[in-house]
Design a protein around this motif. Structure first.
Motif, short mmCIF file in Angstrom:
data_model
loop_
_atom_site.label_atom_id
_atom_site.label_comp_id
_atom_site.label_asym_id
_atom_site.label_seq_id
_atom_site.Cartn_x
_atom_site.Cartn_y
_atom_site.Cartn_z
N LEU A 153 0.84 -1.21 0.00
CA LEU A 153 0.00 0.00 0.00
C LEU A 153 0.87 1.25 0.00
N HIS A 154 1.95 1.18 0.76
CA HIS A 154 2.88 2.31 0.83
C HIS A 154 3.50 2.57 -0.54
N THR A 155 3.83 1.48 -1.25
CA THR A 155 4.41 1.62 -2.58
C THR A 155 3.42 2.28 -3.54
N ILE A 156 2.14 1.85 -3.46
CA ILE A 156 1.11 2.45 -4.31
C ILE A 156 1.01 3.95 -4.02
N GLN A 157 1.04 4.28 -2.71
CA GLN A 157 0.94 5.68 -2.31
C GLN A 157 2.09 6.49 -2.88
N ARG A 158 3.29 5.91 -2.86
CA ARG A 158 4.45 6.64 -3.38
C ARG A 158 4.36 6.79 -4.90
N LEU A 159 3.78 5.76 -5.55
CA LEU A 159 3.60 5.84 -7.01
C LEU A 159 2.69 7.00 -7.37
N PHE A 160 1.58 7.15 -6.61
CA PHE A 160 0.65 8.24 -6.90
C PHE A 160 1.27 9.59 -6.56
N LEU A 161 2.11 9.61 -5.54
CA LEU A 161 2.82 10.86 -5.20
C LEU A 161 3.71 11.28 -6.36
N MET A 162 4.35 10.29 -6.98
CA MET A 162 5.20 10.58 -8.13
C MET A 162 4.36 11.11 -9.29
N LEU A 163 3.17 10.49 -9.51
CA LEU A 163 2.29 10.94 -10.59
C LEU A 163 1.82 12.37 -10.36
N ILE A 164 1.58 12.72 -9.06
CA ILE A 164 1.15 14.08 -8.75
C ILE A 164 2.22 15.08 -9.20
N LEU A 165 3.48 14.68 -9.13
CA LEU A 165 4.55 15.57 -9.59
C LEU A 165 4.70 15.52 -11.11
N VAL A 166 4.50 14.33 -11.69
CA VAL A 166 4.77 14.15 -13.12
C VAL A 166 3.68 14.78 -13.98
N VAL A 167 2.40 14.59 -13.59
CA VAL A 167 1.29 15.04 -14.45
C VAL A 167 1.29 16.56 -14.65
N PRO A 168 1.40 17.37 -13.58
CA PRO A 168 1.45 18.81 -13.82
C PRO A 168 2.67 19.22 -14.65
N THR A 169 3.79 18.54 -14.41
CA THR A 169 4.98 18.85 -15.19
C THR A 169 4.73 18.61 -16.68
N ALA A 170 4.04 17.50 -16.96
CA ALA A 170 3.80 17.14 -18.36
C ALA A 170 2.72 18.00 -18.99
N LEU A 171 1.68 18.35 -18.24
CA LEU A 171 0.53 19.05 -18.85
C LEU A 171 0.59 20.56 -18.67
N LEU A 172 1.07 21.02 -17.51
CA LEU A 172 1.01 22.45 -17.20
C LEU A 172 2.22 23.19 -17.77
N PHE A 173 3.39 22.64 -17.51
CA PHE A 173 4.60 23.37 -17.90
C PHE A 173 4.84 23.31 -19.40
N THR A 174 4.25 22.32 -20.10
CA THR A 174 4.38 22.29 -21.56
C THR A 174 3.34 23.19 -22.22
N GLY A 175 2.40 23.72 -21.42
CA GLY A 175 1.43 24.66 -21.97
C GLY A 175 0.21 24.02 -22.60
N VAL A 176 0.03 22.71 -22.43
CA VAL A 176 -1.10 22.02 -23.07
C VAL A 176 -2.41 22.53 -22.51
N VAL A 177 -2.50 22.64 -21.15
CA VAL A 177 -3.75 23.02 -20.52
C VAL A 177 -4.09 24.48 -20.83
N THR A 178 -3.11 25.34 -20.84
CA THR A 178 -3.38 26.75 -21.11
C THR A 178 -3.77 26.97 -22.57
N ARG A 179 -3.29 26.14 -23.48
CA ARG A 179 -3.59 26.32 -24.90
C ARG A 179 -5.02 25.84 -25.21
N TYR A 180 -5.45 24.75 -24.57
CA TYR A 180 -6.80 24.23 -24.82
C TYR A 180 -7.66 24.41 -23.55
N PRO A 181 -8.48 25.46 -23.48
CA PRO A 181 -9.27 25.71 -22.25
C PRO A 181 -10.24 24.58 -21.93
#
Lengths: 139, 193
Positions: A70-98
């Protein structure tokens, strides 16, 4: 606590928690998914999901969950929380498509909710089953 | 108006949690306190906090307290107060009840302090219960893990002969060389019957 004592736990508690269980899952995910325009969100829904572990402990207090996994799953999701905004927000995808803003927030809430749910659940279970540092007391 | 009422109720439950005799009861009062706090958050237009407070404050934390409470053992020591130890200085019984002065004297005595320290080192909480029943009856009662009685100047400790913790306790007293004040009598529950 011996096995027979566990089976002797109140049948009322067992039945009520059993009936409430699906509604707790539903409420947790409702709070998470609707978090961006109604009260609630990732953390609140995640804590509702964490009560699932607690409810299971109340009815069936046996340490048979693999808290390490369970702890490993939790850490995996913690990593995703960091990865997803990096991939979607900082590349400008979300700001380009409202149109993506709503789904993006829902996805983030979901990730945070599951991470918090597993995190709090593991914390509570570890605390409840903590046996001390290798000692047992007998009188 | 409702806000003030809720705040007052919160104060009442906080006071109840502090002053309740049972820790288990305090935990439930704290859960109610938490629920009232969640209600207050709703009144002050902070529903997000209200959800978090309701789930964590009255759900998870209450269970954590109860789980912790399940683990703490309370060791009950029965003190037999026989009427023949009435001295001029210390009145033991006062209209059928154990007098406060007597209870204080027993609680502050060196032997009782040492017994307390012994159990605290083993992570047991101790509580003294003053009994108005004869010694034999106190020994039969399974509610008392240890029975103390006064015999003149000495303190007599009645211990279950099957309990090895008591062997350790006796050894501790022997090592501290205070055996003259404390006598150990080992009994088996069957023999008393």
């Amino acid at each position: 606590m011996s096995e027979t004592q566990i089976l002797g736990e109140s049948i009322i508690i067992r039945m009520v928690v059993g009936m409430l269980y699906p509604f707790m899952v539903l409420l947790g995910f409702y709070v998470i998914v609707n978090g961006h325009y109604t009260p609630g969100g990732g953390f609140q829904g995640g804590s509702v999901l964490a009560t699932l572990f607690v409810a299971r402990y109340v009815v069936f207090p046996v340490d048979d969950t693999d808290s390490e996994r369970l702890h490993t799953i939790q850490r995996l999701f913690l990593m995703l929380i960091l990865v997803v905004p990096t991939a979607l927000l900082f590349t400008g995808v979300v700001t380009r498509y409202p149109a993506l803003r709503g789904p993006y927030l829902t996805l983030m809430d979901l990730l945070i909710g599951i991470q918090v749910g597993f995190g709090l659940g593991v914390a509570v279970l570890r605390f409840a089953f903590f046996q001390g540092v290798g000692k047992t007391w007998h009188l | 108006m409702i806000e003030v009422g809720t705040l007052i109720l919160m104060g009442v439950f906080a006071a109840l949690a502090i002053h309740s005799p049972l820790i288990r009861l305090s935990v439930i009062y704290l859960a109610v306190f938490s629920l009232l706090a969640a209600f207050l958050y709703v009144l002050f237009a902070a529903p997000e906090l209200a959800i978090a407070e309701a789930v964590i404050g009255s759900g998870l934390v209450t269970l954590l307290y109860l789980a912790a409470l399940k683990r703490s053992h309370v060791y009950t020591i029965g003190v037999v107060t026989t009427s023949n130890v009435v001295t001029t200085r210390n009145v033991v019984m006062h209209s059928g009840l154990v007098s406060d002065r007597y209870a204080e004297r027993i609680e502050r005595s060196k032997a009782v302090q040492e017994i307390r320290d012994f159990f605290i080192r083993r992570e047991f909480e101790t509580q003294l219960v003053f009994l108005t029943v004869p010694t034999g009856q106190a020994l039969l009662d399974p509610a008392y893990d240890l029975v103390l009685a006064e015999d003149g100047e000495d303190l007599v400790v009645y211990t279950d002969e099957e309990s090895y913790v008591m062997v350790e306790l006796e050894l501790v007293f022997q090592m501290h060389d205070s055996m003259s004040k404390v006598k150990f009598i080992r009994y088996s529950p069957e023999a008393v019957l």
